[in-house]
Design a protein around this motif. Structure first.
Motif, PDB file in Angstrom:
ATOM      1  N   VAL A   1      37.201  39.251  46.180  1.00  0.00           N
ATOM      2  CA  VAL A   1      38.346  39.248  45.267  1.00  0.00           C
ATOM      3  C   VAL A   1      38.756  37.814  44.939  1.00  0.00           C
ATOM      4  O   VAL A   1      39.004  37.479  43.770  1.00  0.00           O
ATOM      5  N   ARG A   2      38.828  36.941  45.946  1.00  0.00           N
ATOM      6  CA  ARG A   2      39.199  35.544  45.685  1.00  0.00           C
ATOM      7  C   ARG A   2      38.172  34.844  44.801  1.00  0.00           C
ATOM      8  O   ARG A   2      38.518  34.136  43.859  1.00  0.00           O
ATOM      9  N   TYR A   3      36.886  35.037  45.109  1.00  0.00           N
ATOM     10  CA  TYR A   3      35.838  34.393  44.308  1.00  0.00           C
ATOM     11  C   TYR A   3      35.878  34.861  42.858  1.00  0.00           C
ATOM     12  O   TYR A   3      35.840  34.041  41.928  1.00  0.00           O
ATOM     13  N   LEU A   4      35.943  36.166  42.642  1.00  0.00           N
ATOM     14  CA  LEU A   4      35.930  36.681  41.276  1.00  0.00           C
ATOM     15  C   LEU A   4      37.154  36.206  40.491  1.00  0.00           C
ATOM     16  O   LEU A   4      37.062  35.933  39.296  1.00  0.00           O
ATOM     17  N   GLY A   5      38.292  36.110  41.174  1.00  0.00           N
ATOM     18  CA  GLY A   5      39.494  35.658  40.487  1.00  0.00           C
ATOM     19  C   GLY A   5      39.458  34.203  40.093  1.00  0.00           C
ATOM     20  O   GLY A   5      40.221  33.772  39.223  1.00  0.00           O
ATOM     21  N   SER A   6      38.554  33.434  40.734  1.00  0.00           N
ATOM     22  CA  SER A   6      38.484  32.003  40.441  1.00  0.00           C
ATOM     23  C   SER A   6      37.137  31.583  39.866  1.00  0.00           C
ATOM     24  O   SER A   6      36.866  30.397  39.716  1.00  0.00           O
ATOM     25  N   SER A   7      36.293  32.574  39.537  1.00  0.00           N
ATOM     26  CA  SER A   7      34.921  32.244  39.124  1.00  0.00           C
ATOM     27  C   SER A   7      34.845  31.680  37.719  1.00  0.00           C
ATOM     28  O   SER A   7      33.893  30.989  37.366  1.00  0.00           O
ATOM     29  N   GLY A   8      35.855  31.974  36.887  1.00  0.00           N
ATOM     30  CA  GLY A   8      35.806  31.501  35.509  1.00  0.00           C
ATOM     31  C   GLY A   8      34.848  32.319  34.671  1.00  0.00           C
ATOM     32  O   GLY A   8      34.202  33.251  35.140  1.00  0.00           O
ATOM     33  N   ALA A   9      34.752  31.967  33.421  1.00  0.00           N
ATOM     34  CA  ALA A   9      33.885  32.702  32.502  1.00  0.00           C
ATOM     35  C   ALA A   9      32.755  31.784  32.036  1.00  0.00           C
ATOM     36  O   ALA A   9      32.950  30.584  31.852  1.00  0.00           O
ATOM     37  N   PRO A  10      31.570  32.322  31.825  1.00  0.00           N
ATOM     38  CA  PRO A  10      31.208  33.723  32.062  1.00  0.00           C
ATOM     39  C   PRO A  10      30.865  33.958  33.532  1.00  0.00           C
ATOM     40  O   PRO A  10      30.236  33.117  34.175  1.00  0.00           O
ATOM     41  N   CYS A  11      31.262  35.094  34.064  1.00  0.00           N
ATOM     42  CA  CYS A  11      30.938  35.448  35.446  1.00  0.00           C
ATOM     43  C   CYS A  11      29.485  35.920  35.504  1.00  0.00           C
ATOM     44  O   CYS A  11      29.060  36.730  34.675  1.00  0.00           O
ATOM     45  N   PRO A  12      28.695  35.418  36.463  1.00  0.00           N
ATOM     46  CA  PRO A  12      27.271  35.802  36.511  1.00  0.00           C
ATOM     47  C   PRO A  12      27.023  37.219  37.001  1.00  0.00           C
ATOM     48  O   PRO A  12      25.897  37.712  36.899  1.00  0.00           O
ATOM     49  N   TYR A  13      28.053  37.879  37.545  1.00  0.00           N
ATOM     50  CA  TYR A  13      27.861  39.199  38.128  1.00  0.00           C
ATOM     51  C   TYR A  13      28.135  40.304  37.119  1.00  0.00           C
ATOM     52  O   TYR A  13      28.979  40.176  36.237  1.00  0.00           O
ATOM     53  N   ARG A  14      27.417  41.424  37.300  1.00  0.00           N
ATOM     54  CA  ARG A  14      27.612  42.592  36.441  1.00  0.00           C
ATOM     55  C   ARG A  14      28.665  43.534  37.002  1.00  0.00           C
ATOM     56  O   ARG A  14      29.181  44.396  36.288  1.00  0.00           O
ATOM     57  N   GLY A  15      28.978  43.411  38.297  1.00  0.00           N
ATOM     58  CA  GLY A  15      29.954  44.297  38.908  1.00  0.00           C
ATOM     59  C   GLY A  15      30.179  43.926  40.353  1.00  0.00           C
ATOM     60  O   GLY A  15      29.519  43.036  40.907  1.00  0.00           O
ATOM     61  N   ALA A  16      31.134  44.626  40.999  1.00  0.00           N
ATOM     62  CA  ALA A  16      31.454  44.379  42.404  1.00  0.00           C
ATOM     63  C   ALA A  16      31.819  45.696  43.080  1.00  0.00           C
ATOM     64  O   ALA A  16      32.420  46.579  42.462  1.00  0.00           O
ATOM     65  N   ILE A  17      31.462  45.800  44.362  1.00  0.00           N
ATOM     66  CA  ILE A  17      31.865  46.931  45.197  1.00  0.00           C
ATOM     67  C   ILE A  17      32.665  46.371  46.361  1.00  0.00           C
ATOM     68  O   ILE A  17      32.186  45.500  47.098  1.00  0.00           O
ATOM     69  N   VAL A  18      33.878  46.874  46.513  1.00  0.00           N
ATOM     70  CA  VAL A  18      34.822  46.359  47.507  1.00  0.00           C
ATOM     71  C   VAL A  18      34.927  47.386  48.629  1.00  0.00           C
ATOM     72  O   VAL A  18      35.467  48.472  48.441  1.00  0.00           O
ATOM     73  N   LEU A  19      34.396  47.050  49.806  1.00  0.00           N
ATOM     74  CA  LEU A  19      34.344  47.963  50.939  1.00  0.00           C
ATOM     75  C   LEU A  19      35.433  47.602  51.948  1.00  0.00           C
ATOM     76  O   LEU A  19      35.451  46.477  52.478  1.00  0.00           O
ATOM     77  N   ASP A  20      36.356  48.522  52.201  1.00  0.00           N
ATOM     78  CA  ASP A  20      37.415  48.307  53.187  1.00  0.00           C
ATOM     79  C   ASP A  20      38.078  46.941  52.993  1.00  0.00           C
ATOM     80  O   ASP A  20      38.079  46.085  53.894  1.00  0.00           O
ATOM     81  N   LEU A  21      38.642  46.742  51.822  1.00  0.00           N
ATOM     82  CA  LEU A  21      39.329  45.483  51.519  1.00  0.00           C
ATOM     83  C   LEU A  21      40.407  45.208  52.567  1.00  0.00           C
ATOM     84  O   LEU A  21      41.271  46.047  52.833  1.00  0.00           O
ATOM     85  N   TRP A  22      40.371  44.008  53.158  1.00  0.00           N
ATOM     86  CA  TRP A  22      41.390  43.582  54.117  1.00  0.00           C
ATOM     87  C   TRP A  22      42.400  42.714  53.384  1.00  0.00           C
ATOM     88  O   TRP A  22      42.153  41.534  53.143  1.00  0.00           O
ATOM     89  N   PRO A  23      43.549  43.277  53.009  1.00  0.00           N
ATOM     90  CA  PRO A  23      44.460  42.566  52.116  1.00  0.00           C
ATOM     91  C   PRO A  23      45.344  41.535  52.797  1.00  0.00           C
ATOM     92  O   PRO A  23      45.966  40.719  52.120  1.00  0.00           O
ATOM     93  N   GLU A  24      45.417  41.557  54.127  1.00  0.00           N
ATOM     94  CA  GLU A  24      46.376  40.700  54.816  1.00  0.00           C
ATOM     95  C   GLU A  24      46.058  39.218  54.668  1.00  0.00           C
ATOM     96  O   GLU A  24      46.920  38.373  54.889  1.00  0.00           O
ATOM     97  N   ALA A  25      44.827  38.896  54.319  1.00  0.00           N
ATOM     98  CA  ALA A  25      44.452  37.494  54.131  1.00  0.00           C
ATOM     99  C   ALA A  25      44.722  36.991  52.714  1.00  0.00           C
ATOM    100  O   ALA A  25      44.646  35.791  52.456  1.00  0.00           O
ATOM    101  N   LEU A  26      45.021  37.902  51.795  1.00  0.00           N
ATOM    102  CA  LEU A  26      45.181  37.540  50.394  1.00  0.00           C
ATOM    103  C   LEU A  26      46.635  37.228  50.057  1.00  0.00           C
ATOM    104  O   LEU A  26      47.564  37.640  50.751  1.00  0.00           O
ATOM    105  N   LEU A  27      46.815  36.502  48.967  1.00  0.00           N
ATOM    106  CA  LEU A  27      48.141  36.172  48.451  1.00  0.00           C
ATOM    107  C   LEU A  27      48.490  37.124  47.315  1.00  0.00           C
ATOM    108  O   LEU A  27      47.614  37.774  46.732  1.00  0.00           O
ATOM    109  N   GLU A  28      49.749  37.155  46.965  1.00  0.00           N
ATOM    110  CA  GLU A  28      50.183  38.048  45.889  1.00  0.00           C
ATOM    111  C   GLU A  28      49.468  37.721  44.589  1.00  0.00           C
ATOM    112  O   GLU A  28      49.142  38.625  43.808  1.00  0.00           O
ATOM    113  N   ARG A  29      49.195  36.450  44.351  1.00  0.00           N
ATOM    114  CA  ARG A  29      48.507  36.080  43.106  1.00  0.00           C
ATOM    115  C   ARG A  29      47.097  36.658  43.033  1.00  0.00           C
ATOM    116  O   ARG A  29      46.571  36.878  41.944  1.00  0.00           O
TER     117      ARG A  29
END
Length: 316
Positions: free
Chosen positions: A235-263
């Motif tokens: 989530v952090r990488y994709l939010g800061s990767s800029g455009a164009p993103c080289p990935y076609r998609g993402a699968i998020v398995l058991d996201l641990w949100p406690e390390a993330l910020l509201e932004r």
């Protein structure tokens, strides 16, 4: 809860008489090594799974066990358990798949899945899960992060071991983990650049085994997958990767949100994404998924909760 992942994976594998055969139709090969260098520096260490050509000679690759001796020692030490017991359970076991030559794909190349491990993970901790993905017809690159969150890692520049960094009791999780997330985001950028460059290259017998495998990949079909803190990193990488993103998609398995910020939850992810959760995670952290879905600009593709599954279901 994220830390208990490793122990469940170790015991669930070690107590089986044999590893289950992956569900896909392809035979598999596996190699370990550093990704090709980018910007003059060595790449991350990784374990790479891929569809194999059993009729061709094996790749020239370093011999390795299923679990490295250093990983076994680190698991035992960090859990305060007997190193001798862990060596008896895990030591000296051969890898599940040989360093076979990669199968030639039809078309431009195999899809490439880049996998980010959770806290106390390492590149071999998720072997069975990565095998399942590769058996369906993909190259799976299991990264080993050097941010201090892995059970074992070595500095790419010096080769020195990187010890696991324990969070202090007087510092909040999100604040403590910010440097780790930034480091992982930078590692994902450099690893992605290395993978794309290798996939655009040629299968040359003179290059390392990891590069030979990646040369059979399609740089235009990249998928990013993470588990637990690895999902936070995605989530952090994709939010800061800029455009164009080289990935076609993402699968998020058991996201641990406690390390993330509201932004992180307010940002618009640039690619289609989906959530997969164990039953506990679906009860404990449903709000974080809703936040990302709301800010996803219609790119959310679904959310699945697996009844009866525990957090260890991915590495185990």
């Amino acid at each position: 809860p994220a830390v208990r992942t490793s122990m469940g994976a170790v015991y669930s594998h070690a107590c089986r008489r044999r590893h289950p055969q992956p569900a896909g139709p392809h035979r598999l090969g596996c190699v370990r090594g550093r990704l090709p260098p980018v910007e003059g520096g060595p790449g991350l260490f990784a374990q790479v799974h891929y569809p194999a050509d059993d009729a061709a000679p094996h790749l020239s690759a370093d011999k390795c066990d299923w679990f490295r001796r250093e990983a076994i020692a680190s698991i035992a030490t960090n859990y305060g358990l007997s190193p001798a017991l862990f060596r008896a359970l895990l030591g000296g076991r051969p890898p599940l798949d040989p360093p076979s030559a990669p199968m030639r794909p039809e078309g431009p190349g195999w899809p490439v899945i880049v996998f980010s491990h959770g806290i106390w993970g390492c590149c071999e901790m998720y072997t069975q899960f990565c095998r399942e993905l590769a058996s369906l017809g993909a190259i799976v690159v299991a990264l080993e992060h050097e941010d201090g969150s892995a059970i074992i890692a070595n500095d790419a520049a010096t080769g020195e071991p990187i010890p696991y960094e324990r969070p202090p009791a007087d510092v909040g999780t999100a604040k403590f983990r910010q440097p780790f997330l930034e480091r992982r985001s930078a590692e994902m950028r450099s690893a992605t650049a290395a993978i794309v460059a290798a996939a655009d290259g040629r299968d040359d017998a003179e290059v390392p085994a990891v590069s030979r495998v990646l040369a059979t990949g399609d740089a235009g079909r990249l998928l990013l997958v993470g588990h637990s803190f690895g999902s936070s990193s995605v989530v952090r990488y994709l939010g800061s990767s800029g455009a164009p993103c080289p990935y076609r998609g993402a699968i998020v398995l058991d996201l641990w949100p406690e390390a993330l910020l509201e932004r992180d939850f307010q940002q618009e992810l640039p690619v289609p994404f989906a959530f997969v959760m164990c039953e506990d995670w679906s009860r404990w952290y449903p709000g974080c998924c809703r936040k990302l879905i709301a800010s996803g600009a219609g790119r959310h593709r679904g959310a699945v909760a697996i009844r009866g599954a525990k957090h260890q279901w991915i590495p185990g």
